[in-house]
Enzyme design. Structure first.
Site, PDB file in Angstrom:
ATOM      1  N   ASP A  19       0.967  -1.292  -0.094  1.00 59.46           N
ATOM      2  CA  ASP A  19      -0.144  -0.072   0.025  1.00 59.46           C
ATOM      3  C   ASP A  19       0.793   1.121   0.051  1.00 59.46           C
ATOM      4  O   ASP A  19       1.862   1.397   0.735  1.00 59.46           O
ATOM      5  CB  ASP A  19      -0.912  -0.142   1.217  1.00 59.46           C
ATOM      6  CG  ASP A  19      -1.710   1.118   1.335  1.00 59.46           C
ATOM      7  OD1 ASP A  19      -2.702   1.410   0.343  1.00 59.46           O
ATOM      8  OD2 ASP A  19      -1.799   1.910   2.218  1.00 59.46           O
ATOM      9  N   ALA A  20       0.531   2.237  -1.020  1.00 65.70           N
ATOM     10  CA  ALA A  20       1.017   3.549  -0.734  1.00 65.70           C
ATOM     11  C   ALA A  20       2.392   3.548  -0.506  1.00 65.70           C
ATOM     12  O   ALA A  20       2.888   4.216   0.452  1.00 65.70           O
ATOM     13  CB  ALA A  20       0.278   4.217   0.166  1.00 65.70           C
ATOM     14  N   GLU A  35       1.539  -0.140  -4.744  1.00 69.77           N
ATOM     15  CA  GLU A  35       0.871   1.308  -5.174  1.00 69.77           C
ATOM     16  C   GLU A  35       1.644   2.360  -4.991  1.00 69.77           C
ATOM     17  O   GLU A  35       2.355   2.379  -3.891  1.00 69.77           O
ATOM     18  CB  GLU A  35      -0.490   1.270  -4.194  1.00 69.77           C
ATOM     19  CG  GLU A  35      -1.289   2.446  -4.615  1.00 69.77           C
ATOM     20  CD  GLU A  35      -2.032   2.841  -3.385  1.00 69.77           C
ATOM     21  OE1 GLU A  35      -3.115   3.498  -3.647  1.00 69.77           O
ATOM     22  OE2 GLU A  35      -2.000   2.479  -2.177  1.00 69.77           O
TER      23      GLU A  35
END
Length: 587
Positions: free
Chosen positions: A247-248, A284
């Site tokens: 994630d991110a 991501e």
């Protein structure tokens, strides 16, 4: 059994086992590892335990494998050798993958691993290769997105805990599906996060949207990096997972060399070699930086793929006409933006981003960076759930335009990904919901959500209350829809497109894609295959080249074969896939 914990600032550490009995064991410093404490004590599968630092409260283990009573309760021992063996995954490589993003808590109304596993035959019939599970670490309450998780080695108990996740993965593997898990390394949730009590897991050297950054480069960061890497490898090893989605990663503040992502990718690649099966690592990233997926040997981070929001934004603006926020640059000329992303990967590859007020991104080396290292999608949990009402494309677009979106995603040169229910044009929204047990935090989240959208003109009463159980209920898929029109036709369309994508006889070729677009009309060529999309409200003629035979492979609405002049007439809001003999097989 041996219990261990890293607590470098503590003067005394006590292990509490089955706290109701009042049994505690004084732990000793590990002479071989700075900051580590250890002791032997009776324990077996299910034994509850925790650690008390300097006579403080008993806290869960940072490396807990199970939190049966939630993030604030005692940890529990998990004996993975006592669980049934896992069947191996299918080993489908990234270049052949079709991913399906799934949230356990809303894929079914039951919201459990077992209930989700019962629906996996639907995904087999659809033709996808991998399920991408949204985060499953423990978080407060029963229902939530999962991105406010804590206990990064454990599994959310209401979903089914460790045994439930093992059953899900085994069921998926038995059906020939791989399983990728979304993990969050850039922050922990605001409730139930006890890591700061144990050591410098966070640092004020950097700041993120969630506050202090995870400590990847400040003093004592080596143990924090090892904590995150160890967690990643444990998911892959103990649950037989086939990959991780990170994630991110743009929020991972790290000035050390090598970068944490390079360290992690090396560890995952090493794990794959030891296990003898491919393991995917997908990031991501908002950076549009080729370094993310550039091999470590040539100075990159070595991640296998990254999400491509630019493709989403270009496709979204072409289909919806929206132009607010980060859509503005794409909405100026959606056709150009879409053609550029289909051929070059990034739209912002050093160009000016009005949303950021600066130049953004770097170009990918076309022809040397395989397009499958980018994920392409029309909808994701973020792009739906971060809207005020959590409205899907199906709330605004006709079935024909949804079919156009599917054609461009599933026939794109990128690794395609669908969000659960997208394949039948689900009408259920996917809204932001939480289940915070702290009243103050629940109120802050509710008011913050309404304040955020008030700035965009939404009245407070129009924004769903994240804490209202009905918000989660509305977000659950309606499994009666696929049996009704127009959902049935959309599902058949997705199945057909995925089958064509996965069939090596289709003629996709191996070279770079070519795309042209004007207005709401798009032509994509890959090898011998043409994907022709007419998103306009009127029929349109497309020139594909005269004198060569064409084979119709799929059409949303009936069309006639191109004539000898090579002109194909496509009805309004429709898409066609055909194999054209004049197209070069490598193009």
């Amino acid at each position: 059994m041996l219990f261990e914990v890293w607590a470098p600032r503590a003067e005394r550490v006590a292990l509490h086992v089955n706290e109701a009995t009042g049994v505690a064991y004084a732990m000793e410093r590990d002479p071989a590892r700075d900051g580590w404490w250890r002791c032997a004590a009776p324990g077996a599968d299910g034994t509850r335990y925790g650690f008390a630092l300097d006579d403080g409260p008993v806290l869960p283990d940072p490396r807990s494998r199970r939190q049966p009573d939630g993030p604030d309760g005692l940890s529990a021992v998990v004996d993975f050798t006592a669980l049934p063996p896992l069947r191996e995954g299918p080993g489908v490589p990234l270049s052949e993958a079709v991913l399906y993003e799934l949230h356990v808590g809303t894929f079914t109304r039951e919201g459990t691993f077992d209930a989700a596993a019962a629906r996996l035959p639907h995904l087999v019939d659809l033709g996808v290769t991998h399920v991408e599970l949204m985060p499953v670490c423990p978080f407060p309450g029963t229902h939530g997105w999962g991105y406010e998780g804590v206990s990064l080695w454990a599994v959310h108990e209401p979903y089914g805990g460790p045994a439930g996740l093992r059953r899900f993965v085994d069921a998926a593997h038995g059906l020939g599906l791989g399983v990728v898990l979304d993990v969050v390394h850039n922050h922990l949730g605001p409730s139930g996060n006890h890591l700061p009590s144990f050591g410098p897991y966070f640092t004020d050297t950097h700041h993120t949207p969630w506050g202090a950054a995870v400590n990847l480069d400040a003093p004592e960061s080596a143990e924090v990096r090892a904590y995150l890497t160890g967690s990643a490898l444990a998911w892959l090893r103990d649950y037989g997972l086939d990959g991780l989605r990170l994630d991110a990663v743009h929020a991972l503040a790290d000035t050390r060399t090598p970068h944490f992502l390079a360290e992690l990718s090396a560890a995952v690649d090493g794990q794959a070699e030891r296990l003898g099966r491919p393991l995917l690592l997908i990031a991501e990233s908002d950076l549009n930086d080729p370094v993310t997926t550039t091999p470590r040997e040539t100075g990159g981070h070595g991640v296998h793929a990254q999400w491509n929001d630019d493709f989403h934004h270009a496709l979204h603006t072409l289909l919806t006409g929206e132009s607010q926020g980060y859509y503005a640059d794409f909405a100026a000329d959606p056709a150009h933006a879409l053609a550029k992303t289909l051929t070059g990967g990034f739209f912002h590859d050093g160009t000016y981003s009005s949303f950021r007020g600066r130049r953004h991104g770097r170009p990918l080396a076309r022809g040397t960076v395989p397009a499958y290292r980018l994920l392409g999608y029309a909808q994701t949990h973020d792009q739906i759930g971060n809207r005020a009402l959590g409205d899907r494309l199906s709330a605004h677009l006709s079935p024909g335009l949804l079919a156009c979106a599917a054609a461009l995603v599933l026939c794109s040169p990128f690794t395609p990904m669908l969000f659960m229910g997208e394949e039948w044009g689900a009408r259920t929204p996917w809204q932001f919901f939480t289940d915070h047990t702290d009243p103050g935090l629940a109120r802050a989240v509710r008011e913050g959500r309404r304040r955020e959208f008030a700035a965009h003109g939404w009245a407070a009463e129009e924004v769903p209350d994240p804490q209202d159980p009905a918000t989660r209920e509305r977000s659950c898929l309606d499994w009666s829809e696929p049996g009704r029109e127009p959902h049935r036709q959309l599902l058949a369309w997705h199945r057909r497109l995925i089958a064509l994508r996965r069939d090596p006889r289709t003629g996709w070729g191996t070279g770079a894609a070519e795309a042209t677009a004007a207005g709401r009309r798009v032509t994509l060529r890959r090898g011998k295959v043409y994907v022709v999309v007419n998103a306009s409200e009127e029929a349109a003629a497309f020139e594909l080249g005269a004198g060569a035979a064409a084979t119709l492979l799929a059409a949303w609405r009936p069309v006639e074969q191109p004539g000898r002049d090579g002109v194909l007439t496509v009805p309004a809001e429709s898409a066609v896939v055909l194999r054209h003999a004049s197209a070069a097989s490598g193009g």
